[in-house]
Design a protein around this motif. Sequence first.
Motif, mmCIF file in Angstrom:
data_model
loop_
_atom_site.group_PDB
_atom_site.id
_atom_site.type_symbol
_atom_site.label_atom_id
_atom_site.label_comp_id
_atom_site.label_asym_id
_atom_site.label_seq_id
_atom_site.Cartn_x
_atom_site.Cartn_y
_atom_site.Cartn_z
ATOM 1 N N PRO A 19 0.816 -1.216 0.000
ATOM 2 C CA PRO A 19 0.000 0.000 0.000
ATOM 3 C C PRO A 19 0.853 1.271 0.000
ATOM 4 C CG PRO A 19 -0.807 -1.567 1.626
ATOM 5 C CD PRO A 19 0.490 -2.098 1.125
ATOM 6 N N ARG A 20 0.279 2.333 -0.487
ATOM 7 C CA ARG A 20 0.947 3.632 -0.487
ATOM 8 C C ARG A 20 1.248 4.058 0.944
ATOM 9 N NH1 ARG A 20 -3.028 6.833 -4.719
ATOM 10 N NH2 ARG A 20 -2.559 5.583 -6.579
ATOM 11 N N HIS A 21 2.425 4.651 1.136
ATOM 12 C CA HIS A 21 2.824 5.165 2.452
ATOM 13 C C HIS A 21 2.690 4.086 3.529
ATOM 14 C CE1 HIS A 21 2.609 8.921 0.287
ATOM 15 N NE2 HIS A 21 1.299 8.824 0.159
ATOM 16 N N PHE A 22 3.045 2.858 3.164
ATOM 17 C CA PHE A 22 2.804 1.742 4.077
ATOM 18 C C PHE A 22 3.547 1.898 5.399
ATOM 19 C CE2 PHE A 22 4.153 -2.397 5.784
ATOM 20 C CZ PHE A 22 2.913 -2.844 6.196
ATOM 21 N N VAL A 23 4.813 2.263 5.353
ATOM 22 C CA VAL A 23 5.597 2.321 6.590
ATOM 23 C C VAL A 23 4.998 3.336 7.560
ATOM 24 C CG1 VAL A 23 7.853 2.881 7.568
ATOM 25 C CG2 VAL A 23 7.702 1.466 5.518
ATOM 26 N N GLU A 24 4.599 4.486 7.062
ATOM 27 C CA GLU A 24 3.990 5.500 7.933
ATOM 28 C C GLU A 24 2.646 5.012 8.475
ATOM 29 O OE1 GLU A 24 3.448 8.462 10.322
ATOM 30 O OE2 GLU A 24 5.313 8.191 9.202
ATOM 31 N N GLN A 25 1.848 4.391 7.621
ATOM 32 C CA GLN A 25 0.569 3.844 8.086
ATOM 33 C C GLN A 25 0.791 2.777 9.161
ATOM 34 O OE1 GLN A 25 -2.870 3.022 5.573
ATOM 35 N NE2 GLN A 25 -1.591 3.458 3.786
ATOM 36 N N TRP A 26 1.835 1.977 8.965
ATOM 37 C CA TRP A 26 2.089 0.900 9.921
ATOM 38 C C TRP A 26 2.566 1.441 11.261
ATOM 39 C CZ3 TRP A 26 0.177 -3.727 9.711
ATOM 40 C CH2 TRP A 26 0.631 -4.692 10.603
ATOM 41 N N LYS A 27 3.335 2.518 11.250
ATOM 42 C CA LYS A 27 3.739 3.154 12.515
ATOM 43 C C LYS A 27 2.500 3.592 13.298
ATOM 44 C CE LYS A 27 8.283 4.866 11.048
ATOM 45 N NZ LYS A 27 9.062 6.082 10.688
ATOM 46 N N GLN A 28 1.544 4.156 12.597
ATOM 47 C CA GLN A 28 0.299 4.561 13.256
ATOM 48 C C GLN A 28 -0.465 3.340 13.763
ATOM 49 O OE1 GLN A 28 -1.749 6.941 10.329
ATOM 50 N NE2 GLN A 28 -0.083 8.431 10.200
ATOM 51 N N ASN A 29 -0.402 2.244 13.015
ATOM 52 C CA ASN A 29 -1.044 1.006 13.454
ATOM 53 C C ASN A 29 -0.396 0.506 14.755
ATOM 54 O OD1 ASN A 29 -3.000 -1.206 12.659
ATOM 55 N ND2 ASN A 29 -1.136 -2.430 12.705
ATOM 56 N N ASN A 30 0.938 0.571 14.836
ATOM 57 C CA ASN A 30 1.646 0.199 16.069
ATOM 58 C C ASN A 30 1.158 1.023 17.258
ATOM 59 O OD1 ASN A 30 4.844 -0.146 14.362
ATOM 60 N ND2 ASN A 30 3.380 -1.739 14.825
ATOM 61 N N GLN A 31 0.954 2.298 17.013
ATOM 62 C CA GLN A 31 0.594 3.210 18.098
ATOM 63 C C GLN A 31 -0.800 2.949 18.656
ATOM 64 O OE1 GLN A 31 1.243 7.028 16.248
ATOM 65 N NE2 GLN A 31 3.473 6.754 16.167
ATOM 66 N N ARG A 32 -1.620 2.255 17.901
ATOM 67 C CA ARG A 32 -2.972 1.952 18.389
ATOM 68 C C ARG A 32 -3.018 0.688 19.253
ATOM 69 N NH1 ARG A 32 -4.316 4.402 13.282
ATOM 70 N NH2 ARG A 32 -4.026 2.459 12.091
ATOM 71 N N PHE A 33 -1.890 -0.008 19.407
ATOM 72 C CA PHE A 33 -1.858 -1.254 20.171
ATOM 73 C C PHE A 33 -2.493 -1.053 21.560
ATOM 74 C CE2 PHE A 33 0.035 -4.376 22.990
ATOM 75 C CZ PHE A 33 -0.123 -5.530 22.258
ATOM 76 N N PRO A 34 -3.335 -2.019 22.058
ATOM 77 C CA PRO A 34 -3.547 -3.371 21.529
ATOM 78 C C PRO A 34 -4.512 -3.449 20.345
ATOM 79 C CG PRO A 34 -4.884 -3.062 23.466
ATOM 80 C CD PRO A 34 -4.037 -1.811 23.327
ATOM 81 N N ARG A 35 -5.100 -2.291 19.980
ATOM 82 C CA ARG A 35 -5.927 -2.271 18.787
ATOM 83 C C ARG A 35 -5.034 -2.287 17.550
ATOM 84 N NH1 ARG A 35 -7.855 2.681 18.586
ATOM 85 N NH2 ARG A 35 -9.693 2.202 17.322
ATOM 86 N N GLY A 36 -5.620 -2.428 16.375
ATOM 87 C CA GLY A 36 -4.865 -2.389 15.133
ATOM 88 C C GLY A 36 -5.069 -3.629 14.296
ATOM 89 N N VAL A 37 -4.703 -3.528 13.024
ATOM 90 C CA VAL A 37 -4.881 -4.630 12.086
ATOM 91 C C VAL A 37 -3.632 -5.508 12.042
ATOM 92 C CG1 VAL A 37 -6.460 -3.263 10.672
ATOM 93 C CG2 VAL A 37 -4.023 -3.339 10.075
ATOM 94 N N ASP A 38 -3.810 -6.739 11.586
ATOM 95 C CA ASP A 38 -2.716 -7.657 11.278
ATOM 96 C C ASP A 38 -2.756 -7.936 9.779
ATOM 97 O OD1 ASP A 38 -2.019 -8.131 14.092
ATOM 98 O OD2 ASP A 38 -3.889 -9.279 14.176
ATOM 99 N N ILE A 39 -1.597 -8.325 9.219
ATOM 100 C CA ILE A 39 -1.504 -8.549 7.774
ATOM 101 C C ILE A 39 -0.941 -9.933 7.480
ATOM 102 C CG2 ILE A 39 -0.205 -7.880 5.692
ATOM 103 C CD1 ILE A 39 -0.548 -4.987 6.486
ATOM 104 N N ILE A 40 -1.574 -10.611 6.524
ATOM 105 C CA ILE A 40 -1.039 -11.833 5.932
ATOM 106 C C ILE A 40 -0.672 -11.508 4.494
ATOM 107 C CG2 ILE A 40 -1.499 -14.229 5.266
ATOM 108 C CD1 ILE A 40 -3.621 -14.297 7.519
ATOM 109 N N LEU A 41 0.586 -11.725 4.145
ATOM 110 C CA LEU A 41 1.062 -11.493 2.788
ATOM 111 C C LEU A 41 1.010 -12.813 2.024
ATOM 112 C CD1 LEU A 41 4.143 -9.348 3.812
ATOM 113 C CD2 LEU A 41 2.071 -8.477 2.710
ATOM 114 N N ALA A 42 0.187 -12.874 1.008
ATOM 115 C CA ALA A 42 -0.044 -14.111 0.260
ATOM 116 C C ALA A 42 0.634 -14.024 -1.098
ATOM 117 C CB ALA A 42 -1.543 -14.343 0.084
ATOM 118 N N ALA A 43 1.728 -14.773 -1.245
ATOM 119 C CA ALA A 43 2.477 -14.806 -2.500
ATOM 120 C C ALA A 43 2.332 -16.182 -3.139
ATOM 121 C CB ALA A 43 3.949 -14.499 -2.241
#
Length: 203
Positions: free
Chosen positions: A161-185
């Motif tokens: 996703p666009r700006h993924f690293v910045e979005q993920w930092k914000q996801n970290n900050q919401r802990f224990p809330r937040g999404v998890d990701i499965i990368l399917a290759a």
Amino acid sequence: MNIATQSIDGGFAEPVFNAQAVFRAIMDAMARPGTVQAMPQLAHPPVPLSATAGAVALALCDNDTPVWLDPPLQAEASVKAWLGFHTGAPWANTPADAHFALIANPKEMAALDGFSQGTQEYPDRSTTLILLTSDLASGPKLLLEGPGIEKTAMIAPTGMPRHFVEQWKQNNQRFPRGVDIILAAPGSLACLPRTTRVKTMEA
């Protein structure tokens, strides 16, 4: 092949054993973020849903887990019919209603905070995103740190996703809330649980 036939064909040949194998691979990948787990072609879903993402959906989704499909997947009636037949999962009306989200085009997906974040009391009610990627080693390099990683790990998925690293930092900050990701290759998967910290890594 018509939609009715496609919806029946292509599921697990051994539903119990195949689902268990996929579930174990996902749990191992969640426990050790950044490790790549081999994923044999156990499912044969209609395109553009990939074999790996289809297998993950068959292992995790059921009639209690609303599923969100991104526009490329929503546009294919055969994909919806296949998932509906094999999982019984209801469709989420919005990303925020989803227990699982299948994303064929992560570059254009909704922002991470648009999906269910769970609550402080029930953080497990958040969305798990299943992102389809063509490769886990040839995209921009991401440096991973956090629980389950001895020092650091590296993964390089394509089409994030666009700006993924910045979005993920914000996801970290919401802990224990937040999404998890499965990368399917193709032939493999990896996971990024919400506790994993992600940085860009210079080539």
